[in-house]
Write a protein that holds these residues in place. Structure first.
Motif, mmCIF file in Angstrom:
data_model
loop_
_atom_site.group_PDB
_atom_site.id
_atom_site.type_symbol
_atom_site.label_atom_id
_atom_site.label_comp_id
_atom_site.label_asym_id
_atom_site.label_seq_id
_atom_site.Cartn_x
_atom_site.Cartn_y
_atom_site.Cartn_z
ATOM 1 N N ALA A 82 19.463 5.463 36.366
ATOM 2 C CA ALA A 82 20.290 5.985 35.597
ATOM 3 C C ALA A 82 19.763 6.122 34.560
ATOM 4 O O ALA A 82 19.732 4.758 34.200
ATOM 5 N N PRO A 83 20.658 6.350 32.747
ATOM 6 C CA PRO A 83 19.520 6.519 31.912
ATOM 7 C C PRO A 83 20.272 5.577 31.050
ATOM 8 O O PRO A 83 19.973 4.097 30.368
ATOM 9 N N ASP A 84 22.142 4.941 31.541
ATOM 10 C CA ASP A 84 22.467 3.662 30.788
ATOM 11 C C ASP A 84 22.482 2.528 32.021
ATOM 12 O O ASP A 84 22.319 0.997 31.397
ATOM 13 N N ALA A 85 21.282 2.608 33.280
ATOM 14 C CA ALA A 85 20.889 0.920 32.890
ATOM 15 C C ALA A 85 19.212 1.267 33.127
ATOM 16 O O ALA A 85 19.740 -0.117 33.660
ATOM 17 N N ARG A 86 19.099 1.315 32.120
ATOM 18 C CA ARG A 86 17.142 1.659 32.083
ATOM 19 C C ARG A 86 16.994 0.193 31.161
ATOM 20 O O ARG A 86 18.396 0.355 30.593
ATOM 21 N N GLY A 87 15.826 -0.162 31.198
ATOM 22 C CA GLY A 87 15.635 -1.681 30.831
ATOM 23 C C GLY A 87 15.724 -3.002 31.187
ATOM 24 O O GLY A 87 15.678 -3.395 30.452
ATOM 25 N N GLN A 88 16.602 -2.713 33.072
ATOM 26 C CA GLN A 88 17.657 -3.405 33.390
ATOM 27 C C GLN A 88 16.644 -4.061 34.351
ATOM 28 O O GLN A 88 16.212 -4.860 35.622
ATOM 29 N N GLY A 89 15.281 -3.623 34.223
ATOM 30 C CA GLY A 89 13.880 -3.934 35.575
ATOM 31 C C GLY A 89 14.094 -3.670 37.112
ATOM 32 O O GLY A 89 13.831 -3.283 37.835
ATOM 33 N N TYR A 90 14.949 -2.265 36.626
ATOM 34 C CA TYR A 90 15.627 -1.734 37.816
ATOM 35 C C TYR A 90 14.408 -0.839 38.736
ATOM 36 O O TYR A 90 14.100 -0.625 39.837
ATOM 37 N N GLY A 91 13.467 0.072 38.054
ATOM 38 C CA GLY A 91 11.799 0.803 37.661
ATOM 39 C C GLY A 91 10.947 0.238 38.916
ATOM 40 O O GLY A 91 10.544 0.786 39.409
ATOM 41 N N LYS A 92 11.042 -1.546 37.527
ATOM 42 C CA LYS A 92 10.298 -2.066 37.896
ATOM 43 C C LYS A 92 10.787 -2.668 39.568
ATOM 44 O O LYS A 92 9.643 -2.743 40.443
ATOM 45 N N ARG A 93 11.457 -3.171 39.601
ATOM 46 C CA ARG A 93 11.841 -3.542 40.871
ATOM 47 C C ARG A 93 11.534 -2.825 42.239
ATOM 48 O O ARG A 93 10.966 -3.124 43.474
ATOM 49 N N LEU A 94 12.568 -1.867 42.003
ATOM 50 C CA LEU A 94 11.540 0.036 43.150
ATOM 51 C C LEU A 94 10.479 -0.346 43.060
ATOM 52 O O LEU A 94 9.738 -0.225 44.714
ATOM 53 N N ILE A 95 9.474 -0.151 42.497
ATOM 54 C CA ILE A 95 7.762 0.008 42.251
ATOM 55 C C ILE A 95 7.739 -1.311 43.323
ATOM 56 O O ILE A 95 6.638 -1.012 44.191
ATOM 57 N N ALA A 96 8.260 -2.796 43.123
ATOM 58 C CA ALA A 96 7.507 -3.971 43.690
ATOM 59 C C ALA A 96 7.995 -3.616 44.995
ATOM 60 O O ALA A 96 6.636 -3.866 46.197
ATOM 61 N N GLU A 97 9.162 -3.009 45.472
ATOM 62 C CA GLU A 97 9.262 -3.016 46.372
ATOM 63 C C GLU A 97 8.574 -1.886 47.271
ATOM 64 O O GLU A 97 7.722 -2.416 49.057
ATOM 65 N N VAL A 98 8.265 -1.461 46.605
ATOM 66 C CA VAL A 98 7.423 0.027 47.294
ATOM 67 C C VAL A 98 5.912 -0.579 47.634
ATOM 68 O O VAL A 98 5.599 -0.462 48.602
ATOM 69 N N ALA A 99 5.722 -1.225 46.824
ATOM 70 C CA ALA A 99 3.928 -2.049 46.668
ATOM 71 C C ALA A 99 3.945 -3.183 47.528
ATOM 72 O O ALA A 99 3.456 -3.086 48.271
ATOM 73 N N ASP A 100 4.883 -3.426 47.877
ATOM 74 C CA ASP A 100 5.538 -4.553 48.676
ATOM 75 C C ASP A 100 5.162 -4.046 50.307
ATOM 76 O O ASP A 100 4.248 -5.247 51.350
ATOM 77 N N LYS A 101 5.383 -3.159 50.721
ATOM 78 C CA LYS A 101 4.965 -2.129 51.879
ATOM 79 C C LYS A 101 3.526 -1.040 51.910
ATOM 80 O O LYS A 101 3.490 -1.174 52.972
ATOM 81 N N HIS A 102 3.242 -1.179 50.663
ATOM 82 C CA HIS A 102 1.692 0.149 50.791
ATOM 83 C C HIS A 102 0.886 -1.111 49.729
ATOM 84 O O HIS A 102 0.977 -1.287 48.834
ATOM 85 N N PRO A 103 -0.204 -0.429 50.094
ATOM 86 C CA PRO A 103 -1.437 -1.431 49.881
ATOM 87 C C PRO A 103 -2.095 -0.449 48.635
ATOM 88 O O PRO A 103 -2.356 -0.780 47.164
#
Length: 158
Positions: free
Chosen positions: A78-99
């Motif tokens: 969400a535009p008002d939630a950007r810059g808070q690390g949410y995108g990075k957190r989601l990428i980290a979650e995916v990367a944790d499950k997939h090489p």
């Protein structure tokens, strides 16, 4: 006021939060002209994927839908939630499950491309006419270098 951020997951075949994800995607489409998928395509892909969702005080603020092979179908914050690390957190979650994690990004979406590069993705190739409207995309990759099968496949395409 404290903010409670909670990760939830819809697995393949589940769509408990599909409507909330659709609504967030549509807000971004209307305001930014991005994420232009049609409803049927979006919901079908959502149901077949694993979707990681971040809720802030019970409001969906970000999600990432991924295929079994680590390909990100949708990533939305969400535009008002950007810059808070949410995108990075989601990428980290995916990367944790997939090489290896891969995705496409519209070549004109410099915010997305900058984000993906900041978290470690590399642009592997440009694909013209990738989107329904004729727009081009970049194919991006995060993770292990190409395996033998991918290198062989790339060699044979030359």
């Amino acid at each position: 006021m404290s903010v409670n951020v909670e990760m939830r997951v819809d697995g393949p075949g589940d769509a408990e939060y599909g409507e909330a994800a659709w609504d967030l995607k549509e807000r971004i489409r209307i305001n930014e002209g991005l994420l232009k998928q049609r409803r049927g395509f979006f919901m079908d892909a959502y149901r077949r994927s694993t979707t990681y969702l971040l809720f802030e005080n019970e409001t969906l603020v970000a999600f990432a839908s991924t295929r079994r092979d680590g390909y990100i179908l949708f990533l939305a914050v969400a535009p008002d939630a950007r810059g808070q690390g949410y995108g990075k957190r989601l990428i980290a979650e995916v990367a944790d499950k997939h090489p290896v994690v891969t995705c496409h990004a519209r070549t004109t979406n410099t915010n997305a491309i900058d984000f993906y590069e900041r978290v470690g993705f590399t642009i592997r190739r440009r694909i013209d006419n990738y989107y329904e409207d004729g727009g081009a995309s970049y194919y991006l990759r995060l993770g292990e270098e190409a395996g033998l099968r991918e290198r062989l496949s790339e060699f044979l395409r030359r």
